[in-house]
Design a protein around this motif. Sequence first.
Motif, PDB file in Angstrom:
ATOM      1  N   ASP A   1       0.814  -1.213   0.000  1.00  0.00           N
ATOM      2  CA  ASP A   1       0.000   0.000   0.000  1.00  0.00           C
ATOM      3  C   ASP A   1       0.851   1.268   0.000  1.00  0.00           C
ATOM      4  N   LYS A   2       2.124   1.174   0.398  1.00  0.00           N
ATOM      5  CA  LYS A   2       2.996   2.349   0.449  1.00  0.00           C
ATOM      6  C   LYS A   2       3.446   2.809  -0.936  1.00  0.00           C
ATOM      7  N   TRP A   3       3.330   1.931  -1.924  1.00  0.00           N
ATOM      8  CA  TRP A   3       3.772   2.294  -3.281  1.00  0.00           C
ATOM      9  C   TRP A   3       2.815   1.751  -4.341  1.00  0.00           C
ATOM     10  N   SER A   4       1.550   1.672  -3.973  1.00  0.00           N
ATOM     11  CA  SER A   4       0.561   1.038  -4.850  1.00  0.00           C
ATOM     12  C   SER A   4       0.263   1.830  -6.119  1.00  0.00           C
ATOM     13  N   ASN A   5       0.713   3.069  -6.186  1.00  0.00           N
ATOM     14  CA  ASN A   5       0.429   3.874  -7.379  1.00  0.00           C
ATOM     15  C   ASN A   5       1.401   3.619  -8.517  1.00  0.00           C
ATOM     16  N   MET A   6       2.360   2.720  -8.321  1.00  0.00           N
ATOM     17  CA  MET A   6       3.302   2.431  -9.403  1.00  0.00           C
ATOM     18  C   MET A   6       3.611   0.942  -9.421  1.00  0.00           C
ATOM     19  N   GLU A   7       4.097   0.482 -10.543  1.00  0.00           N
ATOM     20  CA  GLU A   7       4.506  -0.913 -10.702  1.00  0.00           C
ATOM     21  C   GLU A   7       5.971  -0.927 -11.123  1.00  0.00           C
ATOM     22  N   PRO A   8       6.766  -1.818 -10.556  1.00  0.00           N
ATOM     23  CA  PRO A   8       8.146  -1.922 -11.025  1.00  0.00           C
ATOM     24  C   PRO A   8       8.168  -2.456 -12.455  1.00  0.00           C
ATOM     25  N   ASN A   9       9.231  -2.135 -13.174  1.00  0.00           N
ATOM     26  CA  ASN A   9       9.363  -2.646 -14.538  1.00  0.00           C
ATOM     27  C   ASN A   9       9.593  -4.152 -14.557  1.00  0.00           C
ATOM     28  N   TYR A  10      10.159  -4.660 -13.448  1.00  0.00           N
ATOM     29  CA  TYR A  10      10.424  -6.094 -13.357  1.00  0.00           C
ATOM     30  C   TYR A  10      10.511  -6.472 -11.884  1.00  0.00           C
ATOM     31  N   ILE A  11      10.053  -7.663 -11.574  1.00  0.00           N
ATOM     32  CA  ILE A  11      10.216  -8.228 -10.230  1.00  0.00           C
ATOM     33  C   ILE A  11      11.166  -9.406 -10.385  1.00  0.00           C
ATOM     34  N   ALA A  12      12.334  -9.309  -9.757  1.00  0.00           N
ATOM     35  CA  ALA A  12      13.397 -10.294  -9.913  1.00  0.00           C
ATOM     36  C   ALA A  12      13.533 -11.163  -8.670  1.00  0.00           C
ATOM     37  N   GLU A  13      13.994 -12.367  -8.874  1.00  0.00           N
ATOM     38  CA  GLU A  13      14.270 -13.255  -7.744  1.00  0.00           C
ATOM     39  C   GLU A  13      15.374 -12.673  -6.869  1.00  0.00           C
ATOM     40  N   ASP A  14      16.399 -12.083  -7.525  1.00  0.00           N
ATOM     41  CA  ASP A  14      17.566 -11.550  -6.822  1.00  0.00           C
ATOM     42  C   ASP A  14      18.318 -10.600  -7.750  1.00  0.00           C
ATOM     43  N   ILE A  15      19.422 -10.064  -7.278  1.00  0.00           N
ATOM     44  CA  ILE A  15      20.196  -9.072  -8.047  1.00  0.00           C
ATOM     45  C   ILE A  15      20.728  -9.657  -9.367  1.00  0.00           C
ATOM     46  N   LEU A  16      21.124 -10.904  -9.367  1.00  0.00           N
ATOM     47  CA  LEU A  16      21.624 -11.513 -10.605  1.00  0.00           C
ATOM     48  C   LEU A  16      20.504 -11.635 -11.627  1.00  0.00           C
ATOM     49  N   ASP A  17      19.337 -12.075 -11.206  1.00  0.00           N
ATOM     50  CA  ASP A  17      18.178 -12.149 -12.095  1.00  0.00           C
ATOM     51  C   ASP A  17      17.863 -10.758 -12.657  1.00  0.00           C
ATOM     52  N   ALA A  18      17.941  -9.743 -11.820  1.00  0.00           N
ATOM     53  CA  ALA A  18      17.674  -8.367 -12.261  1.00  0.00           C
ATOM     54  C   ALA A  18      18.658  -7.932 -13.341  1.00  0.00           C
ATOM     55  N   VAL A  19      19.939  -8.188 -13.117  1.00  0.00           N
ATOM     56  CA  VAL A  19      20.973  -7.779 -14.072  1.00  0.00           C
ATOM     57  C   VAL A  19      20.845  -8.570 -15.375  1.00  0.00           C
ATOM     58  N   LEU A  20      20.574  -9.857 -15.274  1.00  0.00           N
ATOM     59  CA  LEU A  20      20.395 -10.648 -16.489  1.00  0.00           C
ATOM     60  C   LEU A  20      19.197 -10.148 -17.286  1.00  0.00           C
ATOM     61  N   TRP A  21      18.122  -9.756 -16.613  1.00  0.00           N
ATOM     62  CA  TRP A  21      16.958  -9.200 -17.304  1.00  0.00           C
ATOM     63  C   TRP A  21      17.343  -7.931 -18.066  1.00  0.00           C
ATOM     64  N   LEU A  22      18.208  -7.126 -17.454  1.00  0.00           N
ATOM     65  CA  LEU A  22      18.641  -5.887 -18.112  1.00  0.00           C
ATOM     66  C   LEU A  22      19.536  -6.153 -19.318  1.00  0.00           C
ATOM     67  N   LEU A  23      20.416  -7.121 -19.202  1.00  0.00           N
ATOM     68  CA  LEU A  23      21.481  -7.299 -20.182  1.00  0.00           C
ATOM     69  C   LEU A  23      21.205  -8.343 -21.265  1.00  0.00           C
ATOM     70  N   VAL A  24      20.367  -9.316 -20.968  1.00  0.00           N
ATOM     71  CA  VAL A  24      20.139 -10.412 -21.904  1.00  0.00           C
ATOM     72  C   VAL A  24      18.796 -10.205 -22.607  1.00  0.00           C
ATOM     73  N   PRO A  25      18.844  -9.934 -23.900  1.00  0.00           N
ATOM     74  CA  PRO A  25      17.582  -9.734 -24.635  1.00  0.00           C
ATOM     75  C   PRO A  25      16.672 -10.956 -24.518  1.00  0.00           C
ATOM     76  N   ASN A  26      15.398 -10.689 -24.368  1.00  0.00           N
ATOM     77  CA  ASN A  26      14.364 -11.727 -24.330  1.00  0.00           C
ATOM     78  C   ASN A  26      14.531 -12.721 -23.175  1.00  0.00           C
ATOM     79  N   LYS A  27      15.185 -12.315 -22.100  1.00  0.00           N
ATOM     80  CA  LYS A  27      15.315 -13.210 -20.950  1.00  0.00           C
ATOM     81  C   LYS A  27      13.966 -13.445 -20.312  1.00  0.00           C
TER      82      LYS A  27
END
Length: 177
Positions: free
Chosen positions: A151-177
Amino acid sequence: MGNIIDAVFIDRDGTIGGNCSVTYPGEFKLFPFSEEAIQLLKNSNIKIFAFTNQPGISRGESTASQFEAELLGFGFDKAYICPHRSKQKCSCRKPSPELLIRASNEYYVNLSKCVVIGDRWSDMLAGDSAGAKTILVKTGAGMDSLGKDRDKWSNMEPNYIAEDILDAVLWLLVPNK
């Protein structure tokens, strides 16, 4: 993601290591996959900035220079740290985007071409307010951010929800991950 990334801003506690509470420099342990994530960003010539609230500094429990040395040692290009407690009502404490704006002014990065990775609602709001893309990791307080704190940030959605920092970085760097 398809476009060029100027910089990635990464939260410390719960995102790259530790847990939901603050662990001071010297006792802080990176998650096993965090070094790989940071190295992938460095290999891609992307600026990596830490941005973190560390109220223990204002209480005399640690120093900004200790946090900075630790974060630079992990491979960050620069650390942006709010040393204040929430009741001090400073302008730099997340969810304020001030730390991101400082980095933008200092390094001439376009915040709309930046990404914020963190585990807390305050990270997501700071990134969104600055016009950056946002990735919430499920480590640390990430599951609370998706649940009881949603409820503290319900007015926005993250671009991605990642399992962890590595998943986040791979999503950024690897096309179509």
